[in-house]
Motif scaffolding. Structure first.
Motif, PDB file in Angstrom:
ATOM      1  N   ILE A 230       0.832  -1.210   0.000  1.00 11.40           N
ATOM      2  CA  ILE A 230       0.000   0.000   0.000  1.00 11.40           C
ATOM      3  C   ILE A 230       0.862   1.254   0.000  1.00 11.40           C
ATOM      4  O   ILE A 230       0.410   2.334  -0.417  1.00 11.40           O
ATOM      5  N   ASN A 231       2.110   1.122   0.415  1.00 15.33           N
ATOM      6  CA  ASN A 231       3.022   2.254   0.420  1.00 15.33           C
ATOM      7  C   ASN A 231       3.330   2.740  -0.988  1.00 15.33           C
ATOM      8  O   ASN A 231       3.770   3.878  -1.188  1.00 15.33           O
ATOM      9  N   PHE A 233       1.318   3.570  -3.228  1.00 14.87           N
ATOM     10  CA  PHE A 233       0.400   4.616  -3.656  1.00 14.87           C
ATOM     11  C   PHE A 233       0.860   6.003  -3.232  1.00 14.87           C
ATOM     12  O   PHE A 233       0.302   7.001  -3.687  1.00 14.87           O
ATOM     13  N   VAL A 240       0.107  11.776  -4.326  1.00 14.11           N
ATOM     14  CA  VAL A 240      -0.610  10.596  -3.839  1.00 14.11           C
ATOM     15  C   VAL A 240      -1.853  10.394  -4.697  1.00 14.11           C
ATOM     16  O   VAL A 240      -2.607  11.345  -4.941  1.00 14.11           O
ATOM     17  N   TYR A 242      -5.062   9.496  -4.387  1.00 16.46           N
ATOM     18  CA  TYR A 242      -5.993   9.309  -3.276  1.00 16.46           C
ATOM     19  C   TYR A 242      -7.141   8.378  -3.645  1.00 16.46           C
ATOM     20  O   TYR A 242      -7.576   7.566  -2.834  1.00 16.46           O
ATOM     21  N   LEU A 245      -5.785   4.887  -3.719  1.00 16.45           N
ATOM     22  CA  LEU A 245      -5.457   4.512  -2.339  1.00 16.45           C
ATOM     23  C   LEU A 245      -6.716   4.131  -1.582  1.00 16.45           C
ATOM     24  O   LEU A 245      -6.732   3.129  -0.843  1.00 16.45           O
ATOM     25  N   SER A 249      -7.774   0.454  -0.177  1.00 18.23           N
ATOM     26  CA  SER A 249      -8.100   0.297   1.239  1.00 18.23           C
ATOM     27  C   SER A 249      -9.407  -0.461   1.426  1.00 18.23           C
ATOM     28  O   SER A 249      -9.539  -1.266   2.355  1.00 18.23           O
TER      29      SER A 249
END
Length: 279
Positions: A230-231, A233, A240, A242, A245, A249
């Motif tokens: 996930i890092n 993203f 980023v 978003y 991300l 999530s």
């Protein structure tokens, strides 16, 4: 004198309700951001209703390299670590619950102390040890450390639940020729199903969200779990994605939610021991 007290009671209730609402908002706002941003084509840091709905964020992340392989790695690591934790916790908690010894209390205090050790404080010697015994960048080594890190609290929880199962049931099984291991697996563990469920959920959730351990012990990108991938993203220079991300999530949270839904009935079922204890 009773009227002022009665008059103050609604004010206290109002303050308590307001505090609860603020606490609920603190938990709900991040969840609202994740859900709304996952379908927002112009997602940002603010919580807002999307101008238009899109599934493009999910299309971008639902690929083998971005989501499916890291999720599979997470399931292997966390599933294996949880199974090993539950099995070892049951075997360790059984003698602590059933046999009295002067070493029980010091051992439980040592276990309780181990639960307070920060994981970052022991990662340097663990990393050096894994290099020496050739377990660095291995799935089995990471699974064993996952289990070891969750085992102290799992033993404490399992022992407390095991104390609630009457020993008379095991004595009846021993009379019929059952061994200690058979009484544990066929009588004690089935009757403490809610306790096993609690330990399972707690261990799995703690491993599922762990970033630091796999980041330190795994080196190959193809072996990284979703908690580390996930890092990716978070791009360079503060850029980023978003929306992607948030979509990742949502997908990343799905296995934990499904696990809780599957065993939620056991969590609330309690111990059905009525009439089982011999008179």
């Amino acid at each position: 004198m009773a009227r002022p007290a009665a008059g103050r009671r609604p004010a206290h209730r109002l303050a308590a309700d307001l505090a609860l609402l603020l606490t609920a908002a603190a938990f709900c706002l991040p969840l609202a951001w994740v859900l709304l941003s996952s379908v927002d084509p112009d997602a940002g840091l603010t919580v807002k209703a999307p101008d238009g709905l899109t599934l493009g964020n999910f299309d971008a992340v639902l690929t083998a390299d971005v989501t499916f392989r890291p999720l599979l790695n997470s399931l292997i690591l966390c599933g294996g670590g949880t199974a090993l934790t539950v099995a070892c916790a049951a075997l360790a908690a059984y003698p602590l619950s059933r046999f009295r010894s002067r070493l029980n209390r010091p051992f439980l205090l040592a276990v309780l102390f181990a639960t307070g050790l920060p994981i970052t404080a022991i990662m340097v010697p663990v990393y050096a040890l894994f290099v020496q015994i050739d377990l660095i960048d291995t799935v089995q080594g990471t699974i064993m450390f996952f289990a070891a890190s969750q085992l102290p609290f799992a033993i404490w929880l399992m022992k407390n639940f095991m104390d609630g199962v009457p020993k008379e049931l095991e004595e009846a099984a021993w009379t019929d020729g059952a061994s200690t291991l058979q009484s544990l697996t066929r009588i004690v563990l089935p009757l403490m199903g809610p306790g096993v469920a609690v330990v399972t959920v707690f261990s799995f959730v703690m491993m599922w969200g762990n970033f630091f351990v796999p980041f330190m012990l795994l080196l190959t990108p193809d072996r990284m779990p979703a908690s580390v991938s996930i890092n990716e993203f978070f791009g360079n220079r503060g850029m980023v994605a978003y929306g992607q991300l948030a979509a990742f999530s949502v997908v990343y949270s799905t296995p934990v939610i499904l696990l809780y839904v599957l065993i939620a009935r056991r969590l609330g079922s309690g111990f059905a021991l009525g009439g089982a204890v011999k008179g």
